[in-house]
Design a protein around this motif. Structure first.
Motif, mmCIF file in Angstrom:
data_model
loop_
_atom_site.group_PDB
_atom_site.id
_atom_site.type_symbol
_atom_site.label_atom_id
_atom_site.label_comp_id
_atom_site.label_asym_id
_atom_site.label_seq_id
_atom_site.Cartn_x
_atom_site.Cartn_y
_atom_site.Cartn_z
ATOM 1 N N LEU A 84 9.659 12.502 62.488
ATOM 2 C CA LEU A 84 9.545 13.927 62.192
ATOM 3 C C LEU A 84 9.887 14.263 60.755
ATOM 4 C CD1 LEU A 84 12.627 15.253 62.058
ATOM 5 C CD2 LEU A 84 12.498 14.857 64.506
ATOM 6 N N GLY A 85 10.233 13.360 59.937
ATOM 7 C CA GLY A 85 10.506 13.631 58.529
ATOM 8 C C GLY A 85 10.914 12.361 57.832
ATOM 9 N N GLY A 86 10.880 12.383 56.517
ATOM 10 C CA GLY A 86 11.225 11.193 55.774
ATOM 11 C C GLY A 86 12.721 10.935 55.759
ATOM 12 N N SER A 87 13.110 9.752 55.324
ATOM 13 C CA SER A 87 14.523 9.428 55.172
ATOM 14 C C SER A 87 15.087 10.142 53.958
ATOM 15 C CB SER A 87 14.693 7.917 55.008
ATOM 16 O OG SER A 87 13.959 7.457 53.893
ATOM 17 N N MET A 88 16.401 10.172 53.862
ATOM 18 C CA MET A 88 17.057 10.906 52.791
ATOM 19 C C MET A 88 16.611 10.385 51.435
ATOM 20 S SD MET A 88 21.085 11.665 52.175
ATOM 21 C CE MET A 88 21.634 12.640 50.780
ATOM 22 N N ALA A 89 16.281 11.311 50.542
ATOM 23 C CA ALA A 89 15.869 10.961 49.190
ATOM 24 C C ALA A 89 16.669 11.801 48.205
ATOM 25 C CB ALA A 89 14.374 11.212 49.000
ATOM 26 N N THR A 90 17.147 11.179 47.125
ATOM 27 C CA THR A 90 17.910 11.894 46.099
ATOM 28 C C THR A 90 17.434 11.444 44.734
ATOM 29 O OG1 THR A 90 19.632 10.205 46.216
ATOM 30 C CG2 THR A 90 19.982 12.188 47.512
ATOM 31 N N SER A 91 16.313 11.969 44.334
ATOM 32 C CA SER A 91 15.754 11.579 43.040
ATOM 33 C C SER A 91 15.444 12.813 42.208
ATOM 34 C CB SER A 91 14.488 10.737 43.239
ATOM 35 O OG SER A 91 13.524 11.452 44.005
ATOM 36 N N ALA A 92 16.340 13.784 42.240
ATOM 37 C CA ALA A 92 16.139 14.982 41.455
ATOM 38 C C ALA A 92 16.134 14.635 39.966
ATOM 39 C CB ALA A 92 17.247 15.998 41.756
ATOM 40 N N LEU A 93 15.304 15.343 39.197
ATOM 41 C CA LEU A 93 15.206 15.095 37.772
ATOM 42 C C LEU A 93 16.462 15.578 37.050
ATOM 43 C CD1 LEU A 93 11.488 16.221 37.271
ATOM 44 C CD2 LEU A 93 12.372 13.885 37.489
ATOM 45 N N LYS A 94 16.707 15.054 35.887
ATOM 46 C CA LYS A 94 17.891 15.416 35.102
ATOM 47 C C LYS A 94 17.895 16.907 34.794
ATOM 48 C CE LYS A 94 20.459 14.291 30.891
ATOM 49 N NZ LYS A 94 20.474 13.502 29.624
ATOM 50 N N ASP A 95 19.007 17.554 35.106
ATOM 51 C CA ASP A 95 19.148 19.000 34.913
ATOM 52 C C ASP A 95 20.559 19.243 34.370
ATOM 53 O OD1 ASP A 95 19.203 21.762 35.045
ATOM 54 O OD2 ASP A 95 19.206 21.869 37.233
ATOM 55 N N THR A 96 20.706 19.123 33.076
ATOM 56 C CA THR A 96 22.022 19.114 32.443
ATOM 57 C C THR A 96 22.828 20.372 32.737
ATOM 58 O OG1 THR A 96 21.228 17.689 30.652
ATOM 59 C CG2 THR A 96 23.236 18.954 30.227
ATOM 60 N N ASP A 97 22.180 21.529 32.661
ATOM 61 C CA ASP A 97 22.914 22.784 32.848
ATOM 62 C C ASP A 97 22.956 23.257 34.294
ATOM 63 O OD1 ASP A 97 20.319 23.680 33.151
ATOM 64 O OD2 ASP A 97 20.280 24.822 31.283
ATOM 65 N N GLY A 98 22.321 22.481 35.208
ATOM 66 C CA GLY A 98 22.395 22.809 36.629
ATOM 67 C C GLY A 98 21.725 24.107 37.021
ATOM 68 N N ASP A 99 20.735 24.538 36.250
ATOM 69 C CA ASP A 99 20.093 25.831 36.540
ATOM 70 C C ASP A 99 18.861 25.708 37.423
ATOM 71 O OD1 ASP A 99 18.252 24.709 34.783
ATOM 72 O OD2 ASP A 99 18.261 26.397 33.365
ATOM 73 N N GLY A 100 18.572 24.482 37.896
ATOM 74 C CA GLY A 100 17.431 24.278 38.781
ATOM 75 C C GLY A 100 16.155 23.891 38.074
ATOM 76 N N ILE A 101 16.158 23.918 36.741
ATOM 77 C CA ILE A 101 14.978 23.543 35.962
ATOM 78 C C ILE A 101 15.282 22.237 35.231
ATOM 79 C CG2 ILE A 101 13.304 24.249 34.220
ATOM 80 C CD1 ILE A 101 14.171 27.123 34.638
ATOM 81 N N PRO A 102 14.503 21.186 35.437
ATOM 82 C CA PRO A 102 14.771 19.914 34.769
ATOM 83 C C PRO A 102 14.734 20.049 33.242
ATOM 84 C CG PRO A 102 13.210 19.615 36.560
ATOM 85 C CD PRO A 102 13.379 21.096 36.379
ATOM 86 N N ASP A 103 15.543 19.238 32.572
ATOM 87 C CA ASP A 103 15.617 19.282 31.110
ATOM 88 C C ASP A 103 14.244 19.126 30.470
ATOM 89 O OD1 ASP A 103 18.294 19.391 31.605
ATOM 90 O OD2 ASP A 103 18.802 17.474 30.662
ATOM 91 N N GLU A 104 13.476 18.182 30.990
ATOM 92 C CA GLU A 104 12.165 17.897 30.401
ATOM 93 C C GLU A 104 11.275 19.138 30.398
ATOM 94 O OE1 GLU A 104 8.478 14.686 30.988
ATOM 95 O OE2 GLU A 104 10.105 14.799 32.452
ATOM 96 N N TRP A 105 11.301 19.893 31.515
ATOM 97 C CA TRP A 105 10.465 21.094 31.603
ATOM 98 C C TRP A 105 11.001 22.174 30.665
ATOM 99 C CZ3 TRP A 105 9.853 26.239 32.698
ATOM 100 C CH2 TRP A 105 8.594 26.659 33.124
#
Length: 423
Positions: free
Chosen positions: A366-387
């Motif tokens: 019913l769903g995938g296994s746990m994944a934790t590959s969020a992109l780098k977000d230095t200030d923690g505002d939800g927007i990756p640094d690269e973007w």
């Protein structure tokens, strides 16, 4: 002016004031297209798959005015129902891996005004409370559900029934309501529900059951059971619906025609709805006649109700491949359950079943296994640094995520909306 004309004129006047408002996101359509979500609030990170506590999905939706992003993907098992607060944007498209599945006792969006819900799976299951819906809305206004996968309701899988104003469900799977009830859901409101490009599949009945003010266009309905496909009112209350360019396809469980229980109180504008009843493995249906005999004795209207319809209306035969390619929580990826449901439809009558226990289904995990590959977000505002770097924002400044740009959207909305197609 007659009663019907007065009703439509009043409804159109109500909609005009919303017509120029900002869309919930590019591609938002229908009555709920102007939902605000958490645009003037704050960002909340879901950082774990726990049922409760800091960083959980339950905690994320417990306070109003939030844009919710996911640093993890996988299945969240819930023991009690989750009630969603007002002005929430659930941005499931931000989850890594195969995305997010919420599995367990169901969701309430009652009074969750201005909700935006995208790219997430809500599956109730046999362990949920008897007599409860997988997703329920009893009150509230201005909500839009886009690319949601809903399944395994104990009562209804996705049900709206009450003083609910301006709701859209688009590009969504509503599947496998559990027997013995096995219902897709009620769609009952006098104040506007839009249903565009959805897949109803493996529900014995109520695919959907409609009362009130409804716009039903470019949907695919597959393998309903003996309780019926589209149920037209079945009451003394007045209903006013567009039913346009939908495709009904019989499956192994189908034993009754596409439309049932209509009467003279149900006013339907109908056009180019196809029905493939022969279960021969090929999509080869034909348009239903535009007469009460094909639409279960509803009152056939000659003029389309002036509701805020889809920007691009497809012919019914074209809607089928489009829906099957795009429906449900298909970003970052479809899971096994949704892939199995789509495969059933593609059998065009050969595969499909009504189920009483999701664990007995052959559709897979019913769903995938746990994944934790969020992109780098230095200030923690939800927007990756690269973007942020690419779009002139400061990856060291958490406040710029909620700044409103020239488009009218907060910067983080521009980011999360850019992850997925506009339709």
């Amino acid at each position: 002016m007659g009663i019907l004309g007065l009703f439509v004129t009043t409804c159109v006047a109500t909609l005009i004031s919303r017509a120029t408002a900002l869309l919930a996101f590019p591609g938002a359509e229908g009555f709920g297209r102007n939902a605000v979500g958490g645009r003037t609030g704050s960002v909340y990170h879901v950082t774990n798959l726990d049922d409760s506590g800091t960083g959980s999905f339950r905690d994320a939706v417990s306070k109003a005015n939030r844009i919710i992003v996911f640093d993890v993907g996988g299945t969240i098992n819930i023991d009690t129902r989750i009630a969603v607060s007002k002005n929430i944007y659930i941005a499931g498209q931000t989850a890594p891996g195969d995305g997010i599945t919420v599995y367990g006792n169901g969701m309430s969006f009652s009074n969750a005004n201005d909700a935006i819900v995208r790219y997430i799976r809500f599956r109730m299951g046999k362990g949920g409370d008897s007599g409860k819906d997988g997703i329920t809305i009893a009150d509230g206004s201005n909500m839009i559900f886009d690319h949601v996968s809903a399944a395994w309701g104990r009562d209804e899988t996705f049900s709206i029934n009450g003083a609910v104003h301006n709701v859209t469900i688009q590009n969504t799977i509503i599947a496998q309501g559990l027997e013995t009830h096995s219902c897709g859901g009620l769609m009952q409101s006098d104040y506007g529900i839009s249903l565009f490009r959805n897949l109803y599949i493996d529900n014995k009945t109520r695919n959907p059951k409609v009362k009130g003010m409804n716009d039903f266009q470019n949907n695919v309905i597959y393998n309903w059971g003996g309780g019926g496909g589209y149920i037209a009112g079945d009451s003394a209350g007045q209903s006013y619906a567009n039913i346009v360019n939908n495709y009904f396809i019989s499956g192994p469980s189908t034993s009754v025609t596409a439309f049932t229980r209509g009467n003279a109180n149900f006013h339907g504008y109908v056009s180019e709805n196809y029905y493939d009843s022969n279960k021969d493995g090929t999509l080869n249906g034909s348009p239903l006649c535009v007469e009460t005999s094909c639409y279960s004795d509803m009152a056939i209207e000659q003029t389309r109700f002036d509701y805020p319809g889809p920007e691009r209306l497809m012919k019914a035969p074209d809607a089928v491949p489009y829906v099957l390619s795009n429906v449900g929580a298909n970003f970052p990826a479809r899971d096994d359950v949704d892939e199995g449901l789509v495969a059933e439809v593609k059998s065009y009558g050969k595969k499909g079943e009504l189920i009483s226990d999701e664990n007995a289904s052959f559709l897979g995990e019913l769903g995938g296994s746990m994944a934790t590959s969020a992109l780098k977000d230095t200030d923690g505002d939800g927007i990756p640094d690269e973007w942020e770097d690419a779009h002139g924002l400061d990856p060291q400044d958490p406040s710029d995520a909620m700044e409103i740009g020239g488009s009218g959207y907060a910067n983080i909305e521009v980011y999360v909306n850019s992850l997925v197609p506009s339709l």
